[in-house]
Design a protein around this motif. Structure first.
Motif, PDB file in Angstrom:
ATOM      1  N   GLY A  24      -5.882  -3.155  -1.091  1.00  0.00           N
ATOM      2  CA  GLY A  24      -6.398  -3.804   0.013  1.00  0.00           C
ATOM      3  C   GLY A  24      -7.765  -3.447   0.181  1.00  0.00           C
ATOM      4  O   GLY A  24      -8.862  -4.329   0.044  1.00  0.00           O
ATOM      5  N   SER A  25      -8.106  -2.349  -0.205  1.00  0.00           N
ATOM      6  CA  SER A  25      -9.477  -1.666   0.133  1.00  0.00           C
ATOM      7  C   SER A  25     -10.374  -2.285  -1.024  1.00  0.00           C
ATOM      8  O   SER A  25     -11.421  -2.619  -0.681  1.00  0.00           O
ATOM      9  CB  SER A  25      -9.327  -0.243  -0.102  1.00  0.00           C
ATOM     10  N   VAL A  26      -9.837  -2.102  -2.214  1.00  0.00           N
ATOM     11  CA  VAL A  26     -10.700  -2.521  -3.342  1.00  0.00           C
ATOM     12  C   VAL A  26     -10.960  -3.978  -3.275  1.00  0.00           C
ATOM     13  O   VAL A  26     -12.040  -4.332  -3.456  1.00  0.00           O
ATOM     14  CB  VAL A  26      -9.738  -2.225  -4.940  1.00  0.00           C
ATOM     15  N   THR A  27     -10.095  -4.768  -3.093  1.00  0.00           N
ATOM     16  CA  THR A  27     -10.338  -6.305  -2.961  1.00  0.00           C
ATOM     17  C   THR A  27     -11.238  -6.579  -1.773  1.00  0.00           C
ATOM     18  O   THR A  27     -12.120  -7.440  -2.001  1.00  0.00           O
ATOM     19  CB  THR A  27      -8.751  -6.981  -2.536  1.00  0.00           C
ATOM     20  N   ARG A  28     -10.852  -5.920  -0.920  1.00  0.00           N
ATOM     21  CA  ARG A  28     -11.840  -6.245   0.531  1.00  0.00           C
ATOM     22  C   ARG A  28     -13.154  -5.842   0.272  1.00  0.00           C
ATOM     23  O   ARG A  28     -14.338  -6.646   0.675  1.00  0.00           O
ATOM     24  CB  ARG A  28     -11.503  -5.690   1.747  1.00  0.00           C
ATOM     25  N   SER A  29     -13.328  -4.644  -0.339  1.00  0.00           N
ATOM     26  CA  SER A  29     -14.717  -4.218  -0.730  1.00  0.00           C
ATOM     27  C   SER A  29     -15.439  -5.012  -1.616  1.00  0.00           C
ATOM     28  O   SER A  29     -16.653  -5.590  -1.294  1.00  0.00           O
ATOM     29  CB  SER A  29     -14.817  -2.890  -1.163  1.00  0.00           C
ATOM     30  N   TRP A  30     -14.865  -5.362  -2.762  1.00  0.00           N
ATOM     31  CA  TRP A  30     -15.675  -6.186  -3.632  1.00  0.00           C
ATOM     32  C   TRP A  30     -15.757  -7.619  -3.382  1.00  0.00           C
ATOM     33  O   TRP A  30     -16.835  -8.042  -3.805  1.00  0.00           O
ATOM     34  CB  TRP A  30     -14.617  -6.000  -5.184  1.00  0.00           C
ATOM     35  N   VAL A  31     -15.087  -8.218  -2.515  1.00  0.00           N
ATOM     36  CA  VAL A  31     -15.099  -9.345  -2.058  1.00  0.00           C
ATOM     37  C   VAL A  31     -15.978  -9.762  -1.082  1.00  0.00           C
ATOM     38  O   VAL A  31     -17.284 -10.443  -1.198  1.00  0.00           O
ATOM     39  CB  VAL A  31     -13.838  -9.954  -1.487  1.00  0.00           C
ATOM     40  N   ARG A  71     -23.622   0.171  -3.004  1.00  0.00           N
ATOM     41  CA  ARG A  71     -23.103  -0.718  -1.533  1.00  0.00           C
ATOM     42  C   ARG A  71     -21.657  -0.582  -1.793  1.00  0.00           C
ATOM     43  O   ARG A  71     -20.843  -0.470  -0.985  1.00  0.00           O
ATOM     44  CB  ARG A  71     -23.692  -1.956  -1.815  1.00  0.00           C
ATOM     45  N   ILE A  72     -21.241  -1.103  -2.890  1.00  0.00           N
ATOM     46  CA  ILE A  72     -19.562  -1.254  -3.252  1.00  0.00           C
ATOM     47  C   ILE A  72     -18.966   0.220  -2.981  1.00  0.00           C
ATOM     48  O   ILE A  72     -17.887   0.288  -2.488  1.00  0.00           O
ATOM     49  CB  ILE A  72     -19.333  -1.652  -4.602  1.00  0.00           C
ATOM     50  N   GLU A  73     -19.536   1.332  -3.185  1.00  0.00           N
ATOM     51  CA  GLU A  73     -19.138   2.776  -3.367  1.00  0.00           C
ATOM     52  C   GLU A  73     -18.885   2.837  -1.879  1.00  0.00           C
ATOM     53  O   GLU A  73     -17.893   3.438  -1.367  1.00  0.00           O
ATOM     54  CB  GLU A  73     -19.931   3.846  -3.720  1.00  0.00           C
ATOM     55  N   GLN A  74     -19.936   2.638  -0.955  1.00  0.00           N
ATOM     56  CA  GLN A  74     -19.842   2.886   0.704  1.00  0.00           C
ATOM     57  C   GLN A  74     -18.851   1.959   1.325  1.00  0.00           C
ATOM     58  O   GLN A  74     -17.967   2.398   1.979  1.00  0.00           O
ATOM     59  CB  GLN A  74     -21.148   2.565   1.175  1.00  0.00           C
ATOM     60  N   LEU A  75     -18.640   0.649   0.790  1.00  0.00           N
ATOM     61  CA  LEU A  75     -17.623   0.205   1.462  1.00  0.00           C
ATOM     62  C   LEU A  75     -16.100   0.381   1.118  1.00  0.00           C
ATOM     63  O   LEU A  75     -15.273   0.451   2.037  1.00  0.00           O
ATOM     64  CB  LEU A  75     -17.836  -1.466   0.794  1.00  0.00           C
ATOM     65  N   GLU A  76     -16.047   1.055  -0.148  1.00  0.00           N
ATOM     66  CA  GLU A  76     -14.713   1.568  -0.363  1.00  0.00           C
ATOM     67  C   GLU A  76     -14.148   2.795   0.129  1.00  0.00           C
ATOM     68  O   GLU A  76     -13.256   2.904   0.630  1.00  0.00           O
ATOM     69  CB  GLU A  76     -14.494   1.571  -1.800  1.00  0.00           C
ATOM     70  N   VAL A  80     -10.190   2.967   3.760  1.00  0.00           N
ATOM     71  CA  VAL A  80      -9.039   3.780   3.174  1.00  0.00           C
ATOM     72  C   VAL A  80      -7.875   3.333   4.269  1.00  0.00           C
ATOM     73  O   VAL A  80      -6.877   4.198   4.324  1.00  0.00           O
ATOM     74  CB  VAL A  80      -9.196   5.154   3.337  1.00  0.00           C
ATOM     75  N   GLU A  81      -7.953   2.336   5.137  1.00  0.00           N
ATOM     76  CA  GLU A  81      -6.777   2.167   6.183  1.00  0.00           C
ATOM     77  C   GLU A  81      -5.499   2.190   5.586  1.00  0.00           C
ATOM     78  O   GLU A  81      -4.539   2.600   6.395  1.00  0.00           O
ATOM     79  CB  GLU A  81      -7.304   1.019   7.026  1.00  0.00           C
ATOM     80  N   ASP A  82      -5.208   1.254   4.685  1.00  0.00           N
ATOM     81  CA  ASP A  82      -4.084   0.989   4.146  1.00  0.00           C
ATOM     82  C   ASP A  82      -3.477   1.839   2.707  1.00  0.00           C
ATOM     83  O   ASP A  82      -3.066   1.242   1.855  1.00  0.00           O
ATOM     84  CB  ASP A  82      -3.703  -0.278   4.144  1.00  0.00           C
ATOM     85  N   VAL A  83      -4.651   2.664   2.239  1.00  0.00           N
ATOM     86  CA  VAL A  83      -4.460   3.475   1.100  1.00  0.00           C
ATOM     87  C   VAL A  83      -3.080   4.481   1.362  1.00  0.00           C
ATOM     88  O   VAL A  83      -3.137   5.429   2.089  1.00  0.00           O
ATOM     89  CB  VAL A  83      -5.663   4.214   0.934  1.00  0.00           C
ATOM     90  N   ARG A 113     -11.577  11.432  -3.823  1.00  0.00           N
ATOM     91  CA  ARG A 113     -11.082  12.446  -2.758  1.00  0.00           C
ATOM     92  C   ARG A 113     -10.646  11.860  -1.582  1.00  0.00           C
ATOM     93  O   ARG A 113      -9.572  12.069  -1.162  1.00  0.00           O
ATOM     94  CB  ARG A 113     -12.462  13.288  -2.260  1.00  0.00           C
ATOM     95  N   VAL A 114     -11.334  10.699  -0.941  1.00  0.00           N
ATOM     96  CA  VAL A 114     -10.745  10.079   0.331  1.00  0.00           C
ATOM     97  C   VAL A 114      -9.489   9.349   0.189  1.00  0.00           C
ATOM     98  O   VAL A 114      -8.598   9.283   1.020  1.00  0.00           O
ATOM     99  CB  VAL A 114     -12.096   9.210   0.908  1.00  0.00           C
ATOM    100  N   ARG A 115      -9.478   8.904  -1.152  1.00  0.00           N
ATOM    101  CA  ARG A 115      -8.398   7.981  -1.258  1.00  0.00           C
ATOM    102  C   ARG A 115      -6.808   8.946  -1.390  1.00  0.00           C
ATOM    103  O   ARG A 115      -5.858   8.743  -1.006  1.00  0.00           O
ATOM    104  CB  ARG A 115      -8.237   6.921  -2.658  1.00  0.00           C
ATOM    105  N   LEU A 116      -7.162  10.134  -2.317  1.00  0.00           N
ATOM    106  CA  LEU A 116      -6.246  10.968  -2.559  1.00  0.00           C
ATOM    107  C   LEU A 116      -5.357  11.568  -0.981  1.00  0.00           C
ATOM    108  O   LEU A 116      -4.450  11.936  -0.710  1.00  0.00           O
ATOM    109  CB  LEU A 116      -6.702  12.349  -3.410  1.00  0.00           C
ATOM    110  N   ALA A 117      -6.680  11.840  -0.270  1.00  0.00           N
ATOM    111  CA  ALA A 117      -6.369  12.482   0.938  1.00  0.00           C
ATOM    112  C   ALA A 117      -5.620  11.580   1.977  1.00  0.00           C
ATOM    113  O   ALA A 117      -4.709  11.871   2.447  1.00  0.00           O
ATOM    114  CB  ALA A 117      -7.799  12.951   1.926  1.00  0.00           C
ATOM    115  N   ALA A 118      -5.987  10.236   2.007  1.00  0.00           N
ATOM    116  CA  ALA A 118      -5.484   9.172   2.775  1.00  0.00           C
ATOM    117  C   ALA A 118      -3.875   9.021   2.232  1.00  0.00           C
ATOM    118  O   ALA A 118      -3.027   8.791   3.213  1.00  0.00           O
ATOM    119  CB  ALA A 118      -5.952   8.139   2.685  1.00  0.00           C
TER     120      ALA A 118
END
Length: 217
Positions: A24-31, A71-76, A80-83, A113-118
């Motif tokens: 979800g995060s990847v798709t939303r951020s890249w789109v 920009r993409i990095e910051q979006l992702e 992390v809401e549903d990671v 880091r943020v994804r593993l933590a989430a």
């Protein structure tokens, strides 16, 4: 020799699509990024597992790569809401325990880091895009992970979900367990074993070495 007949000194896990569901995060951020630059989001299909700069170069070579990447990095990082951890992941990590293990990801250190933590995943050794000059499908990330763990790459089991990751693991001399989270079995055909998720296998430690075998029905 099948994976069930072997033991390994270490396990090297890809992150997105193998340990965590970040779809979800990847798709939303890249789109979002693509729409900001009038890029057809459909051009993003087929790039899973590749480092972001390689994707940018493929779909938008006319843009400043550093600005696009930032920009993409910051979006992702901000999304992390549903990671969450994928099925079987937390059980696998618990079973491995103190045996050598690492996360090997095409993401940056901060994003990993943020994804593993989430997802509630605590693996101390993490090799990221920031640590190597050449990412997957080159073998460099897995070679570095094995070096950091003090083990031979040929004595490592890699868990992957993307063809580029399988290719990188093979180039490093590792054995490969692949999951079909984001790719078809045919796309992962170079792996030693292909399963739908880590819930389909059992990890155990025998005399300090890791064994994996299919879970019995």
């Amino acid at each position: 020799m099948s994976l069930a007949d072997r033991t390994f000194a270490a396990v090297l896990f890809d992150n997105d699509g193998t340990l965590v569901d970040s779809t979800g995060s990847v798709t939303r951020s890249w789109v979002t990024w693509a729409q900001e630059h009038d890029i057809d989001p459909r051009t993003l299909v087929g790039h899973h597992g590749m480092p972001a700069p390689a994707i940018i170069a493929s779909v938008a070579p006319h843009l400043d790569p550093q600005q696009a990447f930032a920009r993409i990095e910051q979006l992702e990082v901000d999304d992390v809401e549903d990671v969450v951890a994928l099925p079987g992941v937390l059980d696998a990590i618990a079973a491995i325990g103190d045996a050598p293990a690492a996360v090997v990801t095409s993401a940056t250190h901060e994003l990993a880091r943020v994804r593993l933590a989430a997802a509630g995943i605590g693996i101390a050794q993490v090799v990221t895009f920031d640590d190597v000059e050449r990412g997957k499908p080159h073998p460099d990330p897995f070679l570095l992970a094995a070096q950091r763990l003090g083990v031979d790459p040929t004595d490592c089991l890699v868990c992957e979900d993307a063809p580029s990751g399988v290719a990188a693991a093979r180039a490093a001399g590792c054995s490969v367990l692949a999951v079909t989270t984001t790719s078809t079995p045919d796309e992962l055909g170079d792996a030693d074993l292909v399963v739908s998720s880590l819930a389909d296998v059992v990890f155990e430690v025998v005399d300090g070495r890791v064994r994996v075998h299919p879970r019995q029905p």
